[in-house]
Design a protein around this motif. Structure first.
Motif, PDB file in Angstrom:
ATOM      1  N   LYS A  10       0.856  -1.189   0.000  1.00 55.24           N
ATOM      2  CA  LYS A  10       0.000   0.000   0.000  1.00 55.24           C
ATOM      3  C   LYS A  10       0.889   1.236   0.000  1.00 55.24           C
ATOM      4  CE  LYS A  10      -3.019   0.594   3.362  1.00 55.24           C
ATOM      5  NZ  LYS A  10      -4.014   0.402   4.440  1.00 55.24           N
ATOM      6  N   VAL A  11       0.546   2.189  -0.840  1.00 56.70           N
ATOM      7  CA  VAL A  11       1.262   3.458  -0.864  1.00 56.70           C
ATOM      8  C   VAL A  11       0.270   4.542  -0.469  1.00 56.70           C
ATOM      9  CG1 VAL A  11       2.604   5.079  -2.246  1.00 56.70           C
ATOM     10  CG2 VAL A  11       2.775   2.624  -2.711  1.00 56.70           C
ATOM     11  N   ALA A  12       0.546   5.215   0.628  1.00 53.43           N
ATOM     12  CA  ALA A  12      -0.316   6.295   1.126  1.00 53.43           C
ATOM     13  C   ALA A  12      -0.113   7.551   0.279  1.00 53.43           C
ATOM     14  CB  ALA A  12       0.023   6.583   2.589  1.00 53.43           C
ATOM     15  N   PRO A  13      -1.056   8.475   0.316  1.00 52.89           N
ATOM     16  CA  PRO A  13      -0.918   9.718  -0.448  1.00 52.89           C
ATOM     17  C   PRO A  13       0.386  10.473  -0.145  1.00 52.89           C
ATOM     18  CG  PRO A  13      -3.158   9.514   0.332  1.00 52.89           C
ATOM     19  CD  PRO A  13      -2.367   8.395   0.974  1.00 52.89           C
ATOM     20  N   ASN A  14       0.933  10.326   1.068  1.00 54.03           N
ATOM     21  CA  ASN A  14       2.187  11.014   1.399  1.00 54.03           C
ATOM     22  C   ASN A  14       3.424  10.228   0.965  1.00 54.03           C
ATOM     23  OD1 ASN A  14       2.497   8.960   3.249  1.00 54.03           O
ATOM     24  ND2 ASN A  14       2.382  10.259   5.065  1.00 54.03           N
ATOM     25  N   LEU A  41       0.864 -10.309  -9.936  1.00 52.34           N
ATOM     26  CA  LEU A  41       0.993  -9.312 -11.008  1.00 52.34           C
ATOM     27  C   LEU A  41      -0.072  -8.237 -10.875  1.00 52.34           C
ATOM     28  CD1 LEU A  41       1.952 -11.603 -14.026  1.00 52.34           C
ATOM     29  CD2 LEU A  41       3.414 -10.014 -12.780  1.00 52.34           C
ATOM     30  N   GLY A  42      -1.219  -8.431 -11.489  1.00 44.77           N
ATOM     31  CA  GLY A  42      -2.240  -7.391 -11.510  1.00 44.77           C
ATOM     32  C   GLY A  42      -3.154  -7.420 -10.316  1.00 44.77           C
ATOM     33  N   ILE A  43      -3.663  -6.239  -9.957  1.00 43.17           N
ATOM     34  CA  ILE A  43      -4.603  -6.115  -8.847  1.00 43.17           C
ATOM     35  C   ILE A  43      -5.724  -5.157  -9.226  1.00 43.17           C
ATOM     36  CG2 ILE A  43      -2.845  -6.559  -7.089  1.00 43.17           C
ATOM     37  CD1 ILE A  43      -2.929  -3.521  -6.459  1.00 43.17           C
ATOM     38  N   ASP A  44      -6.813  -5.246  -8.488  1.00 41.91           N
ATOM     39  CA  ASP A  44      -7.872  -4.239  -8.535  1.00 41.91           C
ATOM     40  C   ASP A  44      -8.455  -4.164  -7.131  1.00 41.91           C
ATOM     41  OD1 ASP A  44      -9.494  -2.237  -9.486  1.00 41.91           O
ATOM     42  OD2 ASP A  44     -10.588  -3.488 -10.900  1.00 41.91           O
ATOM     43  N   GLN A  48     -14.932  -1.350  -0.963  1.00 37.42           N
ATOM     44  CA  GLN A  48     -14.757  -1.708   0.442  1.00 37.42           C
ATOM     45  C   GLN A  48     -13.283  -1.882   0.819  1.00 37.42           C
ATOM     46  OE1 GLN A  48     -17.105  -3.504  -1.606  1.00 37.42           O
ATOM     47  NE2 GLN A  48     -18.529  -1.936  -0.928  1.00 37.42           N
ATOM     48  N   GLY A  49     -12.394  -1.735  -0.149  1.00 39.51           N
ATOM     49  CA  GLY A  49     -10.966  -1.876   0.118  1.00 39.51           C
ATOM     50  C   GLY A  49     -10.438  -3.283  -0.028  1.00 39.51           C
ATOM     51  N   VAL A  63      -7.890 -12.862  -2.742  1.00 36.76           N
ATOM     52  CA  VAL A  63      -8.503 -11.662  -2.189  1.00 36.76           C
ATOM     53  C   VAL A  63      -7.760 -11.307  -0.909  1.00 36.76           C
ATOM     54  CG1 VAL A  63     -10.611 -10.617  -1.307  1.00 36.76           C
ATOM     55  CG2 VAL A  63     -10.748 -12.377  -3.067  1.00 36.76           C
ATOM     56  N   VAL A  64      -7.396 -10.026  -0.802  1.00 35.41           N
ATOM     57  CA  VAL A  64      -6.796  -9.510   0.428  1.00 35.41           C
ATOM     58  C   VAL A  64      -7.791  -8.534   1.042  1.00 35.41           C
ATOM     59  CG1 VAL A  64      -4.811  -8.369   1.475  1.00 35.41           C
ATOM     60  CG2 VAL A  64      -4.503  -9.668  -0.659  1.00 35.41           C
ATOM     61  N   LEU A  65      -8.267  -8.861   2.237  1.00 36.03           N
ATOM     62  CA  LEU A  65      -9.194  -7.972   2.941  1.00 36.03           C
ATOM     63  C   LEU A  65      -8.438  -6.760   3.485  1.00 36.03           C
ATOM     64  CD1 LEU A  65     -11.284 -10.626   4.912  1.00 36.03           C
ATOM     65  CD2 LEU A  65     -11.765  -9.597   2.677  1.00 36.03           C
ATOM     66  N   PRO A  66      -9.135  -5.690   3.824  1.00 39.20           N
ATOM     67  CA  PRO A  66      -8.451  -4.491   4.330  1.00 39.20           C
ATOM     68  C   PRO A  66      -7.554  -4.744   5.543  1.00 39.20           C
ATOM     69  CG  PRO A  66     -10.700  -3.941   3.746  1.00 39.20           C
ATOM     70  CD  PRO A  66     -10.578  -5.446   3.639  1.00 39.20           C
TER      71      PRO A  66
END
Length: 172
Positions: A10-14, A41-44, A48-49, A63-66
Motif C-alpha cells: 500500500k502506498v499512502a498519499p504522502n 501481477l495485476g490487482i484491482d 470496500q478496500g 482476495v486480500v481484505l483491508p
C-alpha cells in the motif's frame, strides 16, 4: 503488486509504503506477512478496500481484505478448467479487473483467454477460444496472444493489452 518481492503493498498519499500481505515466494492463505504469494501481477480494489490479486505463479485469483487477511477465490494448479473455487484452473493469470456487473475479468495469459470470476469463485470463459493468435469476433472465436492487462472503461467495456499481438483490444 510487488511482483519480485511477493507482496501486496500500500502506498499512502504522502508516499509512505507498507506491506498489506505477503513475505516470501510460496502459497499460504493467512494474514499479513504470514501469507505467501508467488509473483503477484495485476490487482484491482473494490469500494470496500478488498484487493483482488492475479497470483501468477500460483495460478490463482486471491482476495486480500483491508486487514491483510488473504484467501483464495479461484484457481489451483496450472491448466484450463472452468468451475467453482479450487476446481478451476488458470495458467499464469496476469491481471484482474472488477467489472460494473460485479464480477472479475481475468487476463489468463497462457490459456489465451479472458475469464469471468464471480465474487463467490465461479469461473467461466469470457472471451477467447484458447488458441494463441489474433482474431476479432464473437467471444467464442476471438483469439489472443498472451493477454496481459485488463481494465474496465466507460459503459462497462473491458480493454485488454494483448501483449504479443501488440494491440489494445476491447472485449464486450
Amino acid at each position: 503488486a510487488d511482483t519480485g518481492n511477493h507482496r501486496i503493498r500500500k502506498v499512502a498519499p504522502n508516499g509512505t509504503t507498507t506491506t498489506l500481505a505477503g513475505s516470501v515466494a510460496g502459497f499460504v492463505d493467512a494474514k499479513g506477512e504470514a501469507a505467501r504469494f508467488n509473483a503477484p501481477l495485476g490487482i484491482d480494489v473494490d469500494a470496500q478496500g478488498n484487493v483482488f490479486v492475479a497470483d501468477s505463479v500460483n495460478h490463482r485469483i486471491r482476495v486480500v481484505l483491508p486487514d491483510g487477511t488473504v484467501s483464495s477465490l479461484a484457481g489451483s494448479s496450472a491448466g484450463y478448467q472452468n468451475g467453482q473455487g479450487g476446481q478451476a484452473r488458470f495458467n499464469s493469470p496476469a491481471d484482474v479487473t472488477l467489472s460494473p456487473g460485479g464480477y472479475l475479468v481475468v487476463a489468463d495469459r497462457y490459456n489465451y483467454r479472458l475469464r469471468k470470476v464471480t465474487l463467490v469463485g465461479e469461473v467461466t470463459s469470457f472471451s477467447g477460444n484458447g488458441i494463441a493468435g489474433w482474431e476479432d469476433g464473437a467471444s467464442s472465436s476471438a483469439r489472443f496472444q498472451q493477454p496481459w492487462g485488463v481494465t474496465t472503461g466507460l459503459f462497462g467495456n473491458i480493454f485488454v493489452a494483448d501483449t504479443n499481438n501488440h494491440r489494445l483490444r476491447r472485449a464486450s
